[in-house]
Design a protein around this motif. Structure first.
Motif, short mmCIF file in Angstrom:
data_model
loop_
_atom_site.label_atom_id
_atom_site.label_comp_id
_atom_site.label_asym_id
_atom_site.label_seq_id
_atom_site.Cartn_x
_atom_site.Cartn_y
_atom_site.Cartn_z
N LEU A 1 53.27 45.82 34.44
CA LEU A 1 52.60 44.94 35.40
C LEU A 1 52.99 43.51 35.05
N VAL A 2 53.18 42.67 36.05
CA VAL A 2 53.54 41.26 35.79
C VAL A 2 52.40 40.42 36.36
N VAL A 3 51.72 39.72 35.50
CA VAL A 3 50.50 39.03 35.92
C VAL A 3 50.65 37.53 35.77
N ARG B 1 48.87 33.93 35.50
CA ARG B 1 47.56 33.42 35.07
C ARG B 1 47.06 32.38 36.07
N LEU B 2 45.92 32.68 36.69
CA LEU B 2 45.32 31.72 37.62
C LEU B 2 44.23 30.98 36.89
N LYS B 3 44.30 29.68 36.95
CA LYS B 3 43.42 28.83 36.15
C LYS B 3 41.94 29.24 36.22
N GLU C 1 39.09 35.29 37.23
CA GLU C 1 38.24 36.07 36.34
C GLU C 1 39.08 37.03 35.49
N ILE C 2 40.05 37.69 36.10
CA ILE C 2 40.78 38.75 35.40
C ILE C 2 42.10 38.28 34.80
N SER C 3 42.88 37.50 35.56
CA SER C 3 44.21 37.15 35.03
C SER C 3 44.11 36.31 33.75
N PRO C 4 43.18 35.36 33.62
CA PRO C 4 43.06 34.66 32.32
C PRO C 4 42.61 35.60 31.20
N ARG D 1 40.94 44.87 39.99
CA ARG D 1 41.98 44.10 40.66
C ARG D 1 43.19 45.01 40.85
N SER D 2 44.02 44.65 41.83
CA SER D 2 45.25 45.40 42.08
C SER D 2 46.44 44.68 41.45
N TYR D 3 47.35 45.42 40.84
CA TYR D 3 48.61 44.85 40.34
C TYR D 3 49.77 45.78 40.69
N SER D 4 50.82 45.19 41.24
CA SER D 4 52.00 45.95 41.61
C SER D 4 52.72 46.42 40.35
N GLY E 1 46.80 38.39 48.69
CA GLY E 1 45.44 38.10 49.14
C GLY E 1 45.24 36.65 49.49
N TRP E 2 45.73 35.74 48.60
CA TRP E 2 45.31 34.35 48.71
C TRP E 2 46.31 33.50 49.44
C1 LIG Z 1 48.24 44.96 46.53
C2 LIG Z 1 48.13 43.80 45.57
C3 LIG Z 1 49.05 43.68 44.54
C4 LIG Z 1 48.97 42.62 43.65
N1 LIG Z 1 49.91 42.52 42.67
C5 LIG Z 1 49.87 41.47 41.81
C6 LIG Z 1 50.88 41.30 40.79
O1 LIG Z 1 51.80 42.11 40.67
N2 LIG Z 1 50.79 40.23 39.96
C7 LIG Z 1 49.77 39.31 40.07
O2 LIG Z 1 49.73 38.36 39.28
N3 LIG Z 1 48.81 39.45 41.02
C8 LIG Z 1 48.83 40.50 41.88
N4 LIG Z 1 47.85 40.63 42.83
C9 LIG Z 1 46.72 39.67 42.81
C10 LIG Z 1 45.66 40.20 41.83
O3 LIG Z 1 45.07 41.39 42.33
C11 LIG Z 1 44.51 39.21 41.61
O4 LIG Z 1 44.01 38.78 42.85
C12 LIG Z 1 44.92 38.00 40.82
O5 LIG Z 1 45.39 38.38 39.53
C13 LIG Z 1 43.76 37.04 40.68
O6 LIG Z 1 42.70 37.68 40.02
P1 LIG Z 1 41.70 36.83 39.10
O7 LIG Z 1 40.54 37.72 38.78
O8 LIG Z 1 42.42 36.20 37.98
O9 LIG Z 1 41.25 35.66 40.04
P2 LIG Z 1 39.92 35.63 40.94
O10 LIG Z 1 38.75 35.43 40.05
O11 LIG Z 1 39.92 36.80 41.82
O12 LIG Z 1 40.27 34.38 41.80
C14 LIG Z 1 39.81 33.10 41.48
C15 LIG Z 1 40.23 32.16 42.57
O13 LIG Z 1 41.62 31.85 42.39
C16 LIG Z 1 42.25 31.76 43.64
N5 LIG Z 1 43.40 32.63 43.63
C17 LIG Z 1 43.41 33.97 43.44
N6 LIG Z 1 44.68 34.43 43.43
C18 LIG Z 1 45.49 33.36 43.62
C19 LIG Z 1 46.89 33.19 43.69
N7 LIG Z 1 47.73 34.23 43.58
N8 LIG Z 1 47.39 31.94 43.88
C20 LIG Z 1 46.55 30.90 44.00
N9 LIG Z 1 45.21 30.99 43.93
C21 LIG Z 1 44.68 32.20 43.74
C22 LIG Z 1 41.31 32.14 44.70
O14 LIG Z 1 40.87 31.00 45.40
C23 LIG Z 1 40.16 32.77 43.97
O15 LIG Z 1 38.94 32.49 44.58
C24 LIG Z 1 47.93 41.67 43.76
C25 LIG Z 1 46.99 41.80 44.79
C26 LIG Z 1 47.09 42.84 45.69
C27 LIG Z 1 46.08 42.94 46.79
#
Ligand SMILES: Cc1cc2nc3c(=O)[nH]c(=O)nc-3n(C[C@H](O)[C@H](O)[C@H](O)COP(=O)(O)OP(=O)(O)OC[C@H]3O[C@@H](n4cnc5c(N)ncnc54)[C@H](O)[C@@H]3O)c2cc1C
Lengths: 201, 252
Positions: B79-81, B83-85, B88-91, B63-66, B251-252
């Motif tokens: 990195l500031v993350v 938590r998306l319910k 896969e990665i943020s939790p 995953r990408s994080y700013s 992305g979303w």
């Molecule tokens: C260039 C770039 C920089 C980024 N920087 C940051 C950052 O600084 N901090 C940060 O928290 N994230 C950032 N992101 C987003 C990050 O890369 C992940 O996409 C995010 O953490 C979700 O990953 P996940 O594995 O938890 O969710 P996933 O398993 O990938 O997603 C599960 C589902 O949740 C939904 N979802 C995903 N993201 C969101 C959202 N933001 N809001 C609502 N629903 C969503 C989608 O429907 C997705 O199918 C960045 C993305 C990009 C492309």
């Protein structure tokens, strides 16, 4: 190196071999763009085919709409790590555009140009032979503005930044000239299966 | 303005280990992760890292994080993350990752959504939720390098308690050194006259422009795609030159 405590999710086994390295399947359709979505109307839309600086042919929307249409079903892969399987697109194959213009590709390289000033380079070999189209419909509907309306390039076998949104034309170039992201550290070719995300990969 | 400096090119492509040195709770859904990479690689304000996690059977996810920290603070990436319910990665990062754990990172990446002192100002920064991450780096950098770059940050959050970096930003605002903060709270009342208890709309953007006093040289907008679409739509309505507006969509 295993990450402590990480088990992860797996793609379903029947589709696992369709997911390139480092990618995750999404059901949504994420959007990535360098700037605002440009406002392009059908009235002032046109598509220009150029050989170097020379204009070969220009189609307005009405002219473009009578070109032969093709529907394809493809998996797409964005460099920001998501892949989307079985996406359905309708549009005009680059082969059919060239045929309508009566042009054989004059060089091995091309640049796609967009209404927002974006550009991206693609080898001609990856545009012809049914591999690429100028798409005007996604999943049976007109494209949404943020997905490139009215028309976008579709080169589904390369990372999706190559599929330029809001496309305004295709220009054959003598050399492989870097486009917008290719000038900013991204790979000149962008094959997801070889994980060619960045220049130097 | 491109990042293709030959000397930094090859290096940043290599995955390297980074130790989680500190974890800080920012809001109910947002945590900061401070990563110390084996080898420090300089980044520019606005750029991101790629993070890679590997399961015992070899399954990998990226995953990408700013990066939110100040580029001048070498050695540690913040990195500031959010938590998306169902993510896969943020939790995983929120619930499982702990201080001392090792993640793999590479980068920095991104050659457009970046700000260097040489780019100058004034700057209008517009953040939605965790979209503050790269903009915080720009705020911190512009304050650290001094100079006279005027910066207005319009930050959107649901409530007062969801405002990421609230204390730090208010302190900077109060310092009065060319930085001003305006909040847009979609589910809360405004607590200061410059804030608004509603989503970002054209009048609020006009108020931000008035605070800046002159037209921004560059405008950076970051957040979810619907947020960025809505905000940039208003900016075009207000006559902004699209070439001066840079977006990062998570992305979303
Ligand atoms: C260039 C770039 C920089 C980024 N920087 C940051 C950052 O600084 N901090 C940060 O928290 N994230 C950032 N992101 C987003 C990050 O890369 C992940 O996409 C995010 O953490 C979700 O990953 P996940 O594995 O938890 O969710 P996933 O398993 O990938 O997603 C599960 C589902 O949740 C939904 N979802 C995903 N993201 C969101 C959202 N933001 N809001 C609502 N629903 C969503 C989608 O429907 C997705 O199918 C960045 C993305 C990009 C492309």
């Amino acid at each position: 190196m295993a990450t402590r405590g990480f088990t992860g999710r797996r793609p379903a086994p029947e589709v696992a071999d369709r997911v390139p390295p480092g990618q995750s399947i999404t059901q949504g359709f994420p959007v990535l763009s360098a700037g605002p979505t440009p406002r392009v109307t059908l009235d002032n839309w046109s598509f220009a085919l150029k050989a170097g600086p020379r204009l070969v042919k220009r189609w307005n929307w009405a002219e473009f709409c009578v070109l032969p249409r093709t529907e394809v079903n493809r998996d797409i892969h964005c460099v920001t790590k998501w892949s989307k399987l079985d996406t359905t697109w309708t549009g005009v194959l680059i082969d059919d555009l060239l045929a309508d213009a009566g042009l054989a590709p004059p060089t091995p390289f091309a640049l796609a140009h967009s209404y927002d000033g974006y550009s991206t380079n693609v080898p001609v070999a990856d545009l012809v032979g049914g591999k690429a189209m100028v798409a005007t419909r996604y999943a049976g509907n007109s494209l949404a503005p943020e997905h490139g309306a009215p028309a976008r390039l579709l080169v589904p076998h390369l990372y999706f930044w190559k599929s330029a949104k809001w496309i305004s034309g295709l220009q054959f170039t003598e050399r492989d000239e870097a486009g917008f992201w290719e000038l900013r550290g991204y790979h000149t070719y962008g094959d997801p299966w070889r994980e060619q995300r960045f220049s130097g990969n | 303005m491109t990042v293709t400096d030959a000397d930094t090119q090859a290096d940043h492509l290599l995955w390297q280990a980074a130790v989680i040195e500190r974890i800080e709770t920012q809001t109910a859904k947002v945590k900061s992760f401070y990563l110390r990479p084996q080898k420090w690689r300089f980044f520019r304000a606005g750029q991101h890292l790629d993070v890679r996690l590997t399961a015992p059977d070899g399954y990998e996810v990226q995953r990408s994080y700013s990066v939110a920290s100040e580029p001048g603070l070498a050695g540690l990436y913040e990195l500031v993350v959010e938590r998306l319910k169902d993510g896969e990665i943020s939790p995983f990062l929120h619930d499982v990752a702990a201080v001392g754990d090792v993640l793999e990172v590479r980068g920095p990446f991104g050659g457009h959504f970046v700000w260097n002192a040489a780019d100058g100002g004034p700057l209008l920064l517009i953040a939605g939720g965790s979209g503050i991450a790269p903009l915080m780096s720009i705020v911190r950098h512009s304050t650290a390098v001094g100079g006279d770059v005027a910066v207005v940050l319009l930050q959107a959050a649901r409530t007062w308690n969801d405002v990421i970096y609230r204390e730090e930003l208010h302190a900077l605002d109060a310092a009065g050194a060319g930085f001003a903060l305006m909040l847009s709270l979609s589910r809360d009342a405004a607590r200061r006259p410059q804030d608004a208890g509603r989503r970002i709309d054209a009048p609020l953007l006009e108020a931000a422009l008035a605070r800046l006093g002159v037209a921004p040289r560059l405008t950076f907008v970051c957040g979810s795609n619907p947020f960025v679409e809505a905000v940039t739509g208003h900016l075009l309505d207000l006559g902004f030159d699209p070439q001066t507006v840079r977006t990062e969509r998570f992305g979303w």
